[in-house]
Design an enzyme around this catalytic site. Structure first.
Site, PDB file in Angstrom:
ATOM      1  N   ASP A 165      10.347   5.240 -10.165  1.00 48.77           N
ATOM      2  CA  ASP A 165       9.943   5.766 -11.471  1.00 48.77           C
ATOM      3  C   ASP A 165      10.650   7.078 -11.805  1.00 48.77           C
ATOM      4  O   ASP A 165      10.934   7.361 -12.971  1.00 48.77           O
ATOM      5  CB  ASP A 165       8.427   5.964 -11.525  1.00 48.77           C
ATOM      6  CG  ASP A 165       7.668   4.654 -11.709  1.00 48.77           C
ATOM      7  OD1 ASP A 165       8.331   3.617 -11.884  1.00 48.77           O
ATOM      8  OD2 ASP A 165       6.428   4.681 -11.678  1.00 48.77           O
ATOM      9  N   LYS A 186      -0.492  -4.330  -3.263  1.00 42.36           N
ATOM     10  CA  LYS A 186      -1.769  -3.853  -2.736  1.00 42.36           C
ATOM     11  C   LYS A 186      -1.933  -2.388  -3.136  1.00 42.36           C
ATOM     12  O   LYS A 186      -1.434  -1.489  -2.469  1.00 42.36           O
ATOM     13  CB  LYS A 186      -1.796  -4.014  -1.214  1.00 42.36           C
ATOM     14  CG  LYS A 186      -3.174  -3.879  -0.575  1.00 42.36           C
ATOM     15  CD  LYS A 186      -3.458  -2.470  -0.178  1.00 42.36           C
ATOM     16  CE  LYS A 186      -4.783  -2.341   0.536  1.00 42.36           C
ATOM     17  NZ  LYS A 186      -5.110  -0.945   0.891  1.00 42.36           N
ATOM     18  N   SER A 201       0.816  -1.209   0.000  1.00 41.88           N
ATOM     19  CA  SER A 201       0.000   0.000   0.000  1.00 41.88           C
ATOM     20  C   SER A 201       0.858   1.271   0.000  1.00 41.88           C
ATOM     21  O   SER A 201       1.539   1.563  -0.966  1.00 41.88           O
ATOM     22  CB  SER A 201      -0.956  -0.037   1.192  1.00 41.88           C
ATOM     23  OG  SER A 201      -1.941   0.958   1.096  1.00 41.88           O
TER      24      SER A 201
END
Length: 438
Positions: A306, A320, A295
């Site tokens: 990224d 998740k 999460s």
């Protein structure tokens, strides 16, 4: 027909239609009520409506997905404590001892009512407010110890190496829950964030994302001199989205952090970095994750990966990537935790692992090449236990304190933590390749 009568008929028709729609929407309500009556009157043992109601709520929510759930009044207080990062208690970590079959004190937290009253690591809790703990569950013991700040609780304890129990009356207080930890405890109870195996590296663990996490992390990082930072998110199951976003902002000078999408992929909100990072861009950053990082942890790891701001080390994360809104019920005494949206990486890739998704599919966060270190569950548990002993200042094989419980001896970085060691070696090799001197 008079206009007044026509208006009355029109309003009556609209009301009838609304009632019909509502009745159709809730056409199963009468069947559920009938089933509750049948169970109450015919089941082998007595069962009340409240129990049946909570069972039905649990089943209804948990049947949707693994992350939606009903939180009843008994659990709602603890749920809020974990997010608010504070509770009324005395400041001890407890566990169930298989040897004594009782609750034992793992560690009295520094400068709390328990430590000031003389509670020691290893104490066996024989009774709580006169109630014998011999047949008491861990959960019941915790609930009895916790309570309203200012109210007393009486513990009957057996100190390690002693034969006669002692009674301690301790006044409860608000106990803050730390979410940002370091490499070792100092003598004053504060954390040392320098990695003992290589003091050039700052080591910070975030164990959950709560209300105070961002402030704690800023306090840990601000003004510190470091050549590199390792951010350990292993076993961090998540928490508050705002805390994850605030954490990312400390390391980015701009760009998307995470996108929230609802039904049919509709973009509900995009979070952007404010462009004021706390950590200079030239300080290398490694984020440690494992299978139980989920999460909010995945949001942080995916975002920094990224943007090329951090290298990811360890093992692939849980996957998740859904948003759960906590919707209060029963005038705020209970709640429904309901999945309402999903998280997407800045790259546009999915975080969430769909049911039966194969390993090669896009989900979760993978370590960067050369930084993946897979551990068996036994190895991972050994690392957790070693870290736990280190957190309380115990030696590698003895969870109790030395010299009658007065001296604490931090140990060196656990040698079997291959994931942490790999991250350290990556940074050291990077410096060597750049010709950087220690």
């Amino acid at each position: 027909m008079p206009l007044r009568n026509l208006l009355v008929l029109f309003l009556a028709a609209i009301l009838s239609l609304m009632c019909h729609i509502k009745a159709d929407r809730n056409r199963y309500a009468s069947t559920v009520s009938e089933a509750m009556d049948l169970i109450t009157f015919n089941y082998l043992e007595d069962v009340d409506y409240r129990q049946l109601y909570e069972n039905a709520m649990h089943g209804m929510a948990e049947g949707l997905d693994p992350y939606s759930s009903y939180i009843g009044p008994a659990e709602y207080g603890r749920f809020k404590e974990e997010l608010d990062q504070e509770f009324g208690g005395i400041g001890i970590l407890v566990d169930f001892s298989p040897e004594t079959k009782r609750i034992v004190v793992v560690n009295p937290l520094f400068d709390t009512p328990a430590s000031r009253a003389g509670v020691r690591a290893g104490d066996v809790i024989l009774a709580i407010d006169g109630k014998d703990t011999a047949t008491m569950s861990y959960r019941d013991a915790v609930q009895l110890i916790r309570g309203l700040p200012g109210e007393p609780v009486r513990l009957t304890l057996l100190h390690v190496g002693e034969e006669k129990p002692v009674d301690l009356v301790i006044q409860r207080a608000i106990i803050p829950i730390e979410s940002v930890l370091g490499d070792a405890r100092r003598a004053d109870g504060d954390w040392s964030f320098q990695l003992q195996s290589d003091p050039r590296i700052m080591y910070v663990r975030v164990i959950n994302f709560g209300e105070n996490t961002v402030d704690e992390l800023k306090q840990a990082l601000r003004g510190k001199s470091m050549r590199a930072l390792i951010l350990d998110l292993r076993d961090n199951a998540g928490g508050l989205l705002d805390a994850a976003v605030g954490t990312c902002e400390m390391f980015l000078d701009g760009g998307t952090i995470v996108t929230i999408r609802g039904r049919d992929g509709e973009v509900r909100r995009t979070y952007e970095a404010d462009g004021e990072p706390l950590l200079p861009k030239d300080v290398p950053l490694v984020v440690l994750v494992n299978h139980f990082s989920a999460s909010a942890s995945e949001i942080v790891a995916a975002c920094l990966q990224d943007h090329g701001r951090a290298k990811i080390a360890g093992q692939r994360t849980w996957g998740k990537g859904t948003v759960q809104n906590v919707i209060p019920l029963e005038a705020g005494r209970a709640a429904l935790k309901l999945t309402t949206a999903s998280y997407w990486r800045p790259s546009g890739k999915n975080i969430h692992r769909l049911k039966d998704a194969p390993e090669e599919a896009e989900w979760g966060v993978r370590p960067d090449p050369g930084l993946e270190v897979k551990l068996t569950e036994e190895q991972a548990d050994a690392v957790r236990q070693a870290r736990r002993r280190r957190d309380i200042g115990a030696g590698p094989d003895d969870a109790s304190t030395k010299s009658g419980g007065t001296e604490k001896t931090p140990q060196t970085t656990p040698a079997d933590d291959a994931q942490l060691r790999n991250a350290v070696e990556y940074l050291q090799q990077r410096w060597s390749a750049a010709g950087t001197k220690p």
